[in-house]
Design a protein around this motif. Structure first.
Motif, PDB file in Angstrom:
ATOM      1  N   ILE A 126      20.059  -6.212   7.315  1.00  0.00           N
ATOM      2  CA  ILE A 126      18.634  -6.447   7.078  1.00  0.00           C
ATOM      3  C   ILE A 126      18.026  -5.199   6.464  1.00  0.00           C
ATOM      4  O   ILE A 126      17.994  -4.132   7.087  1.00  0.00           O
ATOM      5  CB  ILE A 126      17.918  -6.814   8.381  1.00  0.00           C
ATOM      6  CG1 ILE A 126      18.471  -8.118   8.953  1.00  0.00           C
ATOM      7  CG2 ILE A 126      16.418  -6.946   8.149  1.00  0.00           C
ATOM      8  CD1 ILE A 126      17.856  -8.523  10.258  1.00  0.00           C
ATOM      9  N   ASP A 127      17.550  -5.312   5.252  1.00  0.00           N
ATOM     10  CA  ASP A 127      16.974  -4.177   4.529  1.00  0.00           C
ATOM     11  C   ASP A 127      15.459  -4.350   4.454  1.00  0.00           C
ATOM     12  O   ASP A 127      14.963  -5.275   3.819  1.00  0.00           O
ATOM     13  CB  ASP A 127      17.583  -4.094   3.127  1.00  0.00           C
ATOM     14  CG  ASP A 127      17.092  -2.871   2.374  1.00  0.00           C
ATOM     15  OD1 ASP A 127      16.514  -1.974   3.016  1.00  0.00           O
ATOM     16  OD2 ASP A 127      17.291  -2.817   1.146  1.00  0.00           O
ATOM     17  N   LEU A 128      14.741  -3.443   5.101  1.00  0.00           N
ATOM     18  CA  LEU A 128      13.278  -3.491   5.102  1.00  0.00           C
ATOM     19  C   LEU A 128      12.663  -2.497   4.125  1.00  0.00           C
ATOM     20  O   LEU A 128      11.459  -2.255   4.176  1.00  0.00           O
ATOM     21  CB  LEU A 128      12.750  -3.201   6.518  1.00  0.00           C
ATOM     22  CG  LEU A 128      13.167  -4.184   7.615  1.00  0.00           C
ATOM     23  CD1 LEU A 128      12.606  -3.732   8.951  1.00  0.00           C
ATOM     24  CD2 LEU A 128      12.701  -5.585   7.295  1.00  0.00           C
ATOM     25  N   SER A 129      13.480  -1.913   3.259  1.00  0.00           N
ATOM     26  CA  SER A 129      12.952  -0.894   2.346  1.00  0.00           C
ATOM     27  C   SER A 129      11.926  -1.466   1.377  1.00  0.00           C
ATOM     28  O   SER A 129      10.909  -0.820   1.087  1.00  0.00           O
ATOM     29  CB  SER A 129      14.107  -0.244   1.576  1.00  0.00           C
ATOM     30  OG  SER A 129      14.828  -1.222   0.840  1.00  0.00           O
ATOM     31  N   GLU A 130      12.163  -2.686   0.877  1.00  0.00           N
ATOM     32  CA  GLU A 130      11.207  -3.268  -0.068  1.00  0.00           C
ATOM     33  C   GLU A 130       9.872  -3.606   0.597  1.00  0.00           C
ATOM     34  O   GLU A 130       8.821  -3.262   0.051  1.00  0.00           O
ATOM     35  CB  GLU A 130      11.824  -4.507  -0.723  1.00  0.00           C
ATOM     36  CG  GLU A 130      12.969  -4.182  -1.673  1.00  0.00           C
ATOM     37  CD  GLU A 130      13.460  -5.410  -2.409  1.00  0.00           C
ATOM     38  OE1 GLU A 130      12.860  -6.501  -2.218  1.00  0.00           O
ATOM     39  OE2 GLU A 130      14.429  -5.295  -3.173  1.00  0.00           O
ATOM     40  N   PRO A 131       9.845  -4.295   1.767  1.00  0.00           N
ATOM     41  CA  PRO A 131       8.549  -4.525   2.427  1.00  0.00           C
ATOM     42  C   PRO A 131       7.826  -3.228   2.780  1.00  0.00           C
ATOM     43  O   PRO A 131       6.595  -3.143   2.640  1.00  0.00           O
ATOM     44  CB  PRO A 131       8.922  -5.308   3.684  1.00  0.00           C
ATOM     45  CG  PRO A 131      10.216  -5.953   3.369  1.00  0.00           C
ATOM     46  CD  PRO A 131      10.928  -5.001   2.472  1.00  0.00           C
ATOM     47  N   ILE A 132       8.578  -2.223   3.210  1.00  0.00           N
ATOM     48  CA  ILE A 132       7.954  -0.941   3.548  1.00  0.00           C
ATOM     49  C   ILE A 132       7.345  -0.295   2.311  1.00  0.00           C
ATOM     50  O   ILE A 132       6.240   0.246   2.346  1.00  0.00           O
ATOM     51  CB  ILE A 132       8.989  -0.008   4.211  1.00  0.00           C
ATOM     52  CG1 ILE A 132       9.352  -0.541   5.600  1.00  0.00           C
ATOM     53  CG2 ILE A 132       8.458   1.412   4.312  1.00  0.00           C
ATOM     54  CD1 ILE A 132      10.455   0.234   6.284  1.00  0.00           C
ATOM     55  N   GLU A 133       8.061  -0.367   1.194  1.00  0.00           N
ATOM     56  CA  GLU A 133       7.541   0.210  -0.045  1.00  0.00           C
ATOM     57  C   GLU A 133       6.306  -0.541  -0.534  1.00  0.00           C
ATOM     58  O   GLU A 133       5.358   0.071  -1.057  1.00  0.00           O
ATOM     59  CB  GLU A 133       8.634   0.195  -1.118  1.00  0.00           C
ATOM     60  CG  GLU A 133       8.259   0.915  -2.399  1.00  0.00           C
ATOM     61  CD  GLU A 133       7.938   2.380  -2.172  1.00  0.00           C
ATOM     62  OE1 GLU A 133       7.078   2.914  -2.921  1.00  0.00           O
ATOM     63  OE2 GLU A 133       8.534   2.986  -1.279  1.00  0.00           O
ATOM     64  N   GLU A 134       6.271  -1.855  -0.345  1.00  0.00           N
ATOM     65  CA  GLU A 134       5.096  -2.634  -0.711  1.00  0.00           C
ATOM     66  C   GLU A 134       3.888  -2.244   0.141  1.00  0.00           C
ATOM     67  O   GLU A 134       2.761  -2.156  -0.356  1.00  0.00           O
ATOM     68  CB  GLU A 134       5.387  -4.128  -0.555  1.00  0.00           C
ATOM     69  CG  GLU A 134       6.324  -4.699  -1.607  1.00  0.00           C
ATOM     70  CD  GLU A 134       5.704  -4.700  -2.994  1.00  0.00           C
ATOM     71  OE1 GLU A 134       4.462  -4.813  -3.090  1.00  0.00           O
ATOM     72  OE2 GLU A 134       6.463  -4.574  -3.971  1.00  0.00           O
ATOM     73  N   MET A 135       4.119  -2.012   1.420  1.00  0.00           N
ATOM     74  CA  MET A 135       3.036  -1.577   2.301  1.00  0.00           C
ATOM     75  C   MET A 135       2.509  -0.208   1.887  1.00  0.00           C
ATOM     76  O   MET A 135       1.293   0.023   1.846  1.00  0.00           O
ATOM     77  CB  MET A 135       3.528  -1.542   3.749  1.00  0.00           C
ATOM     78  CG  MET A 135       3.870  -2.906   4.315  1.00  0.00           C
ATOM     79  SD  MET A 135       4.607  -2.813   5.966  1.00  0.00           S
ATOM     80  CE  MET A 135       3.243  -2.091   6.883  1.00  0.00           C
ATOM     81  N   ARG A 136       3.407   0.699   1.549  1.00  0.00           N
ATOM     82  CA  ARG A 136       2.979   2.023   1.100  1.00  0.00           C
ATOM     83  C   ARG A 136       2.199   1.944  -0.210  1.00  0.00           C
ATOM     84  O   ARG A 136       1.186   2.640  -0.387  1.00  0.00           O
ATOM     85  CB  ARG A 136       4.206   2.921   0.921  1.00  0.00           C
ATOM     86  CG  ARG A 136       4.809   3.402   2.237  1.00  0.00           C
ATOM     87  CD  ARG A 136       6.064   4.197   1.980  1.00  0.00           C
ATOM     88  NE  ARG A 136       6.605   4.759   3.207  1.00  0.00           N
ATOM     89  CZ  ARG A 136       7.802   5.323   3.309  1.00  0.00           C
ATOM     90  NH1 ARG A 136       8.591   5.378   2.238  1.00  0.00           N
ATOM     91  NH2 ARG A 136       8.210   5.817   4.457  1.00  0.00           N
ATOM     92  N   LYS A 137       2.658   1.090  -1.106  1.00  0.00           N
ATOM     93  CA  LYS A 137       1.972   0.931  -2.393  1.00  0.00           C
ATOM     94  C   LYS A 137       0.571   0.379  -2.189  1.00  0.00           C
ATOM     95  O   LYS A 137      -0.389   0.833  -2.835  1.00  0.00           O
ATOM     96  CB  LYS A 137       2.792   0.002  -3.290  1.00  0.00           C
ATOM     97  CG  LYS A 137       2.224  -0.158  -4.683  1.00  0.00           C
ATOM     98  CD  LYS A 137       3.121  -1.052  -5.528  1.00  0.00           C
ATOM     99  CE  LYS A 137       2.558  -1.241  -6.924  1.00  0.00           C
ATOM    100  NZ  LYS A 137       3.419  -2.137  -7.743  1.00  0.00           N
ATOM    101  N   SER A 138       0.438  -0.599  -1.295  1.00  0.00           N
ATOM    102  CA  SER A 138      -0.888  -1.169  -1.013  1.00  0.00           C
ATOM    103  C   SER A 138      -1.820  -0.127  -0.401  1.00  0.00           C
ATOM    104  O   SER A 138      -3.010  -0.069  -0.736  1.00  0.00           O
ATOM    105  CB  SER A 138      -0.750  -2.367  -0.068  1.00  0.00           C
ATOM    106  OG  SER A 138       0.038  -3.374  -0.644  1.00  0.00           O
ATOM    107  N   MET A 139      -1.281   0.705   0.474  1.00  0.00           N
ATOM    108  CA  MET A 139      -2.106   1.741   1.099  1.00  0.00           C
ATOM    109  C   MET A 139      -2.537   2.796   0.094  1.00  0.00           C
ATOM    110  O   MET A 139      -3.645   3.339   0.194  1.00  0.00           O
ATOM    111  CB  MET A 139      -1.334   2.393   2.254  1.00  0.00           C
ATOM    112  CG  MET A 139      -1.092   1.464   3.432  1.00  0.00           C
ATOM    113  SD  MET A 139      -0.018   2.200   4.691  1.00  0.00           S
ATOM    114  CE  MET A 139      -1.001   3.610   5.179  1.00  0.00           C
TER     115      MET A 139
END
Length: 296
Positions: A126-139
């Motif tokens: 399970i790779d959560l790197s993409e969702p985490i990067e999307e959250m950082r980008k939104s912030m």
């Protein structure tokens, strides 16, 4: 009296040391450890670990695999394999009527086909790197983000990263596998190139028909099928043979680093890229002109 106590303490220390070195219980009536069983368990554990770490050459596992082409695995003897990703339904959370509808749809599909269909299950990290990067980008892009919301988002990101780093977690991917063999003797062609084209077209047409039959029938059961592309098939093989390495060396990073390229590449300036494009276009134009002259 004092000397006797000192001698007793020294004697007791020597006795304990000797019992420990001989791997005997300190108390005479204590239970002796089964050293052989312990050693055997350690040896078995090391043997299992060695077997897991031992890599099997790709050629031995897929000795009959030739290439990936037109959404298919091509094997020897003109054997073609088409793979479709299956999105399952949570059967046990449905009502009795909904479960009955799924059973009927699945049984109807099985009654329609007269060829084998294989099911392949693959566990992936399970790779959560993409969702985490999307959250950082939104912030980063939100200018009017409240301070409390920003702190909450950062805390959630930290928790997700910690949750993922504690121990690797896996999810199961499900695939339907369709196979078909083309009889070359049944095809008529003037040359090898035309024969190759007909073989690929006939194989894909038959396998795609089987895929559409399964997709239409299983859709009634709430099960969705998605055809895998050439890149998806490469990813499927990557996770099959690099289950441990995929934990750190993600397939998307392999593609981004151009390790899937057929040719060695390097950074070039815009002028050189444009010059190469122009040479390719000129070469294509010359070939077309020569073909027209030969045809005339």
């Amino acid at each position: 009296m004092r000397d006797i106590l000192i001698m007793a303490v020294i004697g007791m220390a020597i006795y304990v040391f000797a019992r420990v070195m001989l791997k005997e219980p300190i108390l005479p009536w204590g239970k002796k450890k089964n050293v052989s069983n312990t050693a055997r368990k350690v040896s078995q554990k090391k043997s299992v670990q060695a077997d897991m770490d031992k890599s099997i050459p790709f050629e031995e596992l897929f000795s009959d695999l030739l290439e990936i082409k037109d959404h298919m695995f091509r094997k020897t003897n003109n054997q073609f394999v088409l793979v479709a990703k299956v999105e399952p339904v949570n059967y046990f959370l449905l009502s009795n009527d909904e479960q009955e509808a799924i059973d009927i749809a699945f049984e109807t599909w099985l009654a329609q086909i007269n060829y084998p269909v294989q099911w392949y299950l693959q566990n992936r990290y399970i790779d959560l790197s993409e969702p985490i990067e999307e959250m950082r980008k939104s912030m980063r892009t939100e200018d009017d983000l409240d301070v409390n919301a920003a702190e909450y988002g950062q805390a959630m990101i930290d928790d997700l990263m910690k949750w993922q780093s504690i121990s690797p977690r896996y999810e199961t991917k499900r695939f339907a596998v369709f196979q078909h063999r083309i009889e070359v003797n049944d095809l008529k062609a003037d040359n090898d190139e035309e024969l190759e084209t007909k073989v690929l077209e006939k194989a894909f047409a038959e396998l795609y028909r089987r895929f559409n039959t399964a997709k239409g029938a299983l859709r009634k059961a709430g099960v969705e099928l998605e055809l895998l592309t050439n890149e998806d098939l490469g990813e499927l093989l990557y996770y099959a043979f690099n289950r441990r390495k995929a934990f750190k060396n993600k397939y998307k990073d392999v593609a981004l680093q151009e390790q899937l390229s057929l040719y060695v590449t390097a950074d070039q300036d815009d002028s050189r890229i444009e010059a190469v494009k122009e040479m390719i276009e000129n070469g294509t134009t010359e070939k077309e002109e020569s073909r027209e002259k030969e045809a005339s």
